[in-house]
Design a protein around this motif. Structure first.
Motif, PDB file in Angstrom:
ATOM      1  N   ASP A 228      -8.635 -12.878   9.629  1.00  0.00           N
ATOM      2  CA  ASP A 228      -7.324 -12.131   9.979  1.00  0.00           C
ATOM      3  C   ASP A 228      -6.526 -11.797   8.826  1.00  0.00           C
ATOM      4  O   ASP A 228      -6.802 -12.259   7.906  1.00  0.00           O
ATOM      5  CB  ASP A 228      -6.270 -12.852  10.987  1.00  0.00           C
TER       6      ASP A 228
ATOM      7  N   LYS B  87       5.429  -1.564   7.297  1.00  0.00           N
ATOM      8  CA  LYS B  87       5.272  -0.660   8.296  1.00  0.00           C
ATOM      9  C   LYS B  87       3.930   0.256   8.129  1.00  0.00           C
ATOM     10  O   LYS B  87       3.053   0.695   9.046  1.00  0.00           O
ATOM     11  CB  LYS B  87       6.583   0.369   8.631  1.00  0.00           C
TER      12      LYS B  87
ATOM     13  N   VAL C 255       0.909  -1.826   8.950  1.00  0.00           N
ATOM     14  CA  VAL C 255       0.712  -2.262  10.377  1.00  0.00           C
ATOM     15  C   VAL C 255      -0.085  -0.788  10.750  1.00  0.00           C
ATOM     16  O   VAL C 255      -0.914  -0.879  11.633  1.00  0.00           O
ATOM     17  CB  VAL C 255       1.945  -2.379  10.854  1.00  0.00           C
ATOM     18  N   GLU C 256       0.487   0.408  10.314  1.00  0.00           N
ATOM     19  CA  GLU C 256      -0.038   1.543  10.656  1.00  0.00           C
ATOM     20  C   GLU C 256      -1.615   1.696  10.602  1.00  0.00           C
ATOM     21  O   GLU C 256      -2.458   2.217  11.354  1.00  0.00           O
ATOM     22  CB  GLU C 256       0.762   2.657  10.256  1.00  0.00           C
TER      23      GLU C 256
ATOM     24  N   GLY D 227      -3.741  -0.803   9.757  1.00  0.00           N
ATOM     25  CA  GLY D 227      -4.267  -1.612  10.407  1.00  0.00           C
ATOM     26  C   GLY D 227      -4.727  -1.345  11.862  1.00  0.00           C
ATOM     27  O   GLY D 227      -5.972  -1.444  12.133  1.00  0.00           O
ATOM     28  N   LYS D 228      -3.857  -0.690  12.545  1.00  0.00           N
ATOM     29  CA  LYS D 228      -3.940  -0.231  13.932  1.00  0.00           C
ATOM     30  C   LYS D 228      -4.816   0.898  13.886  1.00  0.00           C
ATOM     31  O   LYS D 228      -5.995   1.082  14.673  1.00  0.00           O
ATOM     32  CB  LYS D 228      -2.670   0.265  14.393  1.00  0.00           C
ATOM     33  N   SER D 229      -4.819   1.632  12.968  1.00  0.00           N
ATOM     34  CA  SER D 229      -5.894   3.079  12.874  1.00  0.00           C
ATOM     35  C   SER D 229      -7.302   2.901  12.394  1.00  0.00           C
ATOM     36  O   SER D 229      -8.389   2.986  12.864  1.00  0.00           O
ATOM     37  CB  SER D 229      -5.357   4.117  11.789  1.00  0.00           C
TER      38      SER D 229
ATOM     39  N   GLY E  77      -8.589  -0.643  13.487  1.00  0.00           N
ATOM     40  CA  GLY E  77      -8.761  -1.723  14.377  1.00  0.00           C
ATOM     41  C   GLY E  77      -9.193  -3.179  13.854  1.00  0.00           C
ATOM     42  O   GLY E  77      -9.737  -3.883  14.524  1.00  0.00           O
TER      43      GLY E  77
ATOM     44  N   ALA F 252      -7.601  -6.757  12.860  1.00  0.00           N
ATOM     45  CA  ALA F 252      -6.654  -7.948  13.248  1.00  0.00           C
ATOM     46  C   ALA F 252      -5.470  -8.257  12.198  1.00  0.00           C
ATOM     47  O   ALA F 252      -5.677  -8.822  11.217  1.00  0.00           O
ATOM     48  CB  ALA F 252      -7.320  -9.281  13.805  1.00  0.00           C
ATOM     49  N   VAL F 253      -4.336  -7.641  12.392  1.00  0.00           N
ATOM     50  CA  VAL F 253      -3.178  -7.505  11.483  1.00  0.00           C
ATOM     51  C   VAL F 253      -1.966  -8.075  12.298  1.00  0.00           C
ATOM     52  O   VAL F 253      -1.410  -7.547  13.183  1.00  0.00           O
ATOM     53  CB  VAL F 253      -2.931  -6.091  10.948  1.00  0.00           C
ATOM     54  N   HIS F 254      -1.502  -9.353  11.614  1.00  0.00           N
ATOM     55  CA  HIS F 254      -0.169  -9.889  11.987  1.00  0.00           C
ATOM     56  C   HIS F 254       0.828  -9.267  11.215  1.00  0.00           C
ATOM     57  O   HIS F 254       0.836  -9.138   9.956  1.00  0.00           O
ATOM     58  CB  HIS F 254      -0.311 -11.495  11.835  1.00  0.00           C
ATOM     59  N   ASN F 255       1.963  -8.678  11.757  1.00  0.00           N
ATOM     60  CA  ASN F 255       2.961  -8.015  11.152  1.00  0.00           C
ATOM     61  C   ASN F 255       4.034  -9.151  10.806  1.00  0.00           C
ATOM     62  O   ASN F 255       5.164  -8.654  10.245  1.00  0.00           O
ATOM     63  CB  ASN F 255       3.399  -6.787  11.720  1.00  0.00           C
TER      64      ASN F 255
END
Length: 264
Positions: free
Chosen positions: A96, A137, A140-141, A143-145, A147, A149-152
């Protein structure tokens, strides 16, 4: 001007993620620093391997002040740093990524300021938000793009090293609210704040910490875990850099406003 820097931790020594790479030697009051400067997406980026290219510098002997001073000197305004960490939190598993937002400092022998009195004087920098919220921020963006597993959020406990921690220490850190344990993020994050540079850490969990892990810890285990995820951490960093607006101002860059700003 070089506005973005990557400080590569354990396992992240390769500046080949950049194009047109060349070496820049920088003189600082704390010693010479060599960094690689290259380009990515029309942005100039500096790269420093924190432990040296062959992992030859122990955590407590890293010249943190020279590294941060050198990056400030060449114009860096944003630093993305990578760290390998052990987890104290079962929700943060090996593999992670964690974008830490707070730290606990358990280092013992490191100088953690540019301001020791004398000509430079003394400052008391605010670290209510030690890690740049704007950079976090963007990560986080990214990581989402991708896919991933990123804890913010997460609390990074910085131990002195170079030994690993005892189970009793890990138990104490956990009771104090720590999520992760590493050996390098302090004083780096504090010096970046004093130098008025936006700074964020991407911590990659390589193992569960002593007493949580069922087996004794080894450095080889950490390096192997980083090796398996090197491509992912590079993707995360470079995707975040694509999202960065280098012209946008940030409060981190005015952290010493009441003292007249940071002076080289």
């Amino acid at each position: 001007m070089v506005k973005i820097a990557i400080i590569g931790g354990t396992g992240v020594y390769d500046p080949s993620i950049l194009h047109n790479v060349h070496t820049v030697d920088i003189t600082t009051p704390y010693g010479e620093v060599s960094c690689q400067v290259g380009e990515f997406e029309n942005k100039k980026i500096a790269f420093i391997p924190r432990h040296g290219s062959q992992h030859s510098i122990a955590p407590h002997l890293i010249n943190y002040r020279a590294n941060i001073w050198a990056l400030k000197k060449i114009g860096v305004e944003s630093i993305l740093a990578t760290t390998a960490v052990g987890s104290l939190n079962v929700a943060m598993k090996p593999g992670d990524f964690v974008l830490v937002d707070q730290f606990l400092d358990f280092t013992k022998s490191r100088i953690n300021t540019f301001y020791e009195g004398g000509e430079r004087g003394v400052v008391h920098v605010d670290v209510t938000e030690p890690y740049c919220p704007s950079l976090r921020k963007k990560l986080v963006e990214a990581g989402k793009s991708l896919g991933f597993a990123v804890h913010n959020k997460g609390v990074y406990v910085c131990a002195e090293g170079p030994r690993f921690e005892t189970p009793a220490e890990i138990s104490m850190f956990k009771q104090m609210g720590g999520d992760l344990v590493g050996m390098t993020n302090v004083p780096e994050v504090v010096l970046a704040r004093e130098a008025e540079i936006c700074y964020s850490t991407i911590s990659m969990v390589t193992n569960f910490a002593a007493g949580i892990s069922q087996t004794p810890l080894t450095h080889a285990e950490v390096v192997e875990a980083m090796r398996k995820n090197t491509q992912h951490i590079k993707q995360l960093v470079m995707t975040a850099i694509q999202l960065l607006d280098t012209e946008k101002d940030c409060g981190c860059r005015h952290a010493l406003a009441e003292y007249g700003g940071f002076k080289l």
